[in-house]
Scaffold this active site. Structure first.
Site, short mmCIF file in Angstrom:
data_model
loop_
_atom_site.label_atom_id
_atom_site.label_comp_id
_atom_site.label_asym_id
_atom_site.label_seq_id
_atom_site.Cartn_x
_atom_site.Cartn_y
_atom_site.Cartn_z
CG ASP A 106 -1.62 1.03 1.40
OD1 ASP A 106 -1.95 2.12 0.13
OD2 ASP A 106 -2.28 1.65 2.09
CG ASP A 256 -2.92 4.10 -2.13
OD1 ASP A 256 -2.89 3.40 -1.85
OD2 ASP A 256 -4.47 4.61 -1.23
#
Length: 471
Positions: A106, A256
């Site tokens: 992430d 992201d």
């Protein structure tokens, strides 16, 4: 698109530093999202921990040795698995003897944490009591995300990434014992590895030329917290949405890998839906399809992508007078859902609304080779030879374009995001509240004491002070 939805290869080389020298600038790490089926190979045996070189962990993020680590960049290709619906994860071995877990990668967070207790949506968890090298640090940590949160015990233990590295490392690790909307139904990972900006997480990596073609186009990082960039405009089917460019960056625009969809601020999302619906060749669509509540289905012999337009995102180049454009084809944002029916295939809309950011998530990233270059404070995009379906590319990148018709700064002024500033603001409000309370008491006390005998020379607060205070 079936291959796209089933597999992702992520050649990721990441080293998290503890004692990095001040002059050592971190190199870029890359997220080339490959549209292809991954070959499965058995995991390599975990090497013995290099205890003499293990550094001491002093933060929450994963941190590895600053030097002496040999890594095989391409060997990590097979270690990345997953899909855009449930996230992309890599295999890691934690503890002694090693316990195997699947860890979500992430770029939108900066924490390293794993399930530390049973959970109905997690198939396995890290049992700290079974590890002879685990050390509890004596405190708990709580992390909150835009969606979901968790609380865990802070400790440290030995970690091995089976493919790519030839050493084990002592790292900080949070073992999650309580969470809310963090572990979700259908996920195949049981921990998270955050690669976003933080003083706790520093990254070294590299660029693999065989995984991209053409030039890498770079856009500056505007703020070193998330990988925040500046978006100049959006086009649907070649037509601009004609919104103020600040709308695209409200209140931030980030890249992201931990976000599945392309997420847009509400005003931008509404404009995109209206433009896609108008441009598409389908006369009528349920509102539930655009909101994500319903699927749209076609017979297996038919694919819907030819009905939908391309979507282009313009990013400011390092030379601020120029921009470049990344374009995704419908194959990336009209996404098939597996197992919907025997004689038909159903699709979802891979774009959603957001209340606090524009997020370039996996829906877009799957089409490109993406470079997170901390040393130069920039994010790069390049065409990926893997982003193809049936030999046809599903993404495009082009430029440069002039920015003469666009504002010199499209990033709105940031709200307070530094905890120190929040503390200062709350302190000032508290002081103001105390002062206001004192003033109110000064106004009320004379009324309560008005029958007390007074010296004729004393100023009458009721008639004089109050009148002068409020006039």
């Amino acid at each position: 698109m079936g291959a796209l939805a089933r597999a992702l290869l992520l050649p990721l080389l990441a080293q998290w530093l503890l004692r990095a020298a001040p002059a050592l600038a971190p190199a870029p790490f890359t997220l080339p999202l490959q549209v292809a089926s991954a070959a499965r190979h058995p995991a390599s045996p975990a090497p013995e921990p290099v205890t003499s070189a293990l550094a001491r962990a002093n933060g929450l993020a994963l941190a590895l040795e600053p030097a002496g680590v040999n890594a095989n960049f391409l060997a990590m290709v097979d270690n990345l698995q997953g899909d855009s619906g449930r996230g992309y994860y890599l295999e890691m071995l934690i503890g002694t003897p090693p316990q195997k877990l699947q860890i979500l990668v992430d770029t939108g967070s900066s924490n390293f944490a794993v399930a530390g207790a049973p959970h109905s949506y997690v198939d396995t968890y890290f049992d700290a009591e079974r590890s002879s090298t685990y050390r509890f640090k004596g405190f708990e940590v709580t992390v909150k995300y835009t969606q979901g949160s968790w609380t865990g015990f802070m400790g440290e233990d030995v970690v091995t990434i089976p493919k790519g590295f030839n050493s084990s490392f002592l790292v900080n690790i949070a073992t999650i014992f309580k969470s809310e909307n963090f572990f979700l139904p259908g996920i195949k990972w049981n921990g998270i590895l955050g690669l976003a900006y933080a003083t706790l997480a520093k990254v070294l990596g590299g660029i693999e030329p065989s995984l991209y073609k053409g030039d890498i186009w770079y856009t500056p990082i505007k703020e070193e917290w998330y990988y925040q960039i500046e978006i100049l405009k959006l086009e649907i089917g070649g037509q601009s949405l004609n919104l103020d460019c600040k709308e695209y960056n409200a209140d931030k625009a980030i890249v992201d890998s931990g976000t599945t969809l392309l997420r847009l601020p509400q005003k931008v999302f509404d404009a995109v839906v209206e433009a896609v619906a108008r441009t598409s060749m389908i006369p009528e669509f349920s509102d539930g399809f655009w909101s994500g509540a319903q699927l749209a289905c076609w017979a297996n012999s038919e694919t819907p992508w030819s009905y939908f337009p391309k979507i282009s995102i313009y990013l400011r180049e390092e030379n601020s007078s120029r921009s470049f454009r990344i374009t995704i084809l419908p194959q990336l944002y009209i996404q098939p859902m597996m197992g919907a029916g025997l004689n038909y295939e159903c699709y979802r809309f891979g774009i959603s609304s957001s209340t606090n950011a524009l997020v370039i998530g996996a829906t877009v990233m799957e089409g490109f080779y993406v470079v997170f270059d901390r040393a130069q404070k920039r994010v790069g995009f390049a065409a990926s030879p893997c982003a193809e379906i049936a030999g046809a590319p599903v993404s495009e990148i082009s430029g440069p374009f002039s920015t003469e018709d666009i504002a010199s700064n499209c990033v709105p002024a940031q709200a307070l995001n530094d905890p120190i500033l929040w503390i200062v603001s709350y302190t000032l409000m508290s002081v103001c509240g105390v002062i206001l309370l004192i003033l109110i008491l000064l106004l009320l006390i004379p009324f309560q004491c008005r029958h007390t005998p007074r010296d004729p020379e004393v100023v009458n607060d009721e008639s004089s002070l109050v009148r002068h205070r409020w006039k």
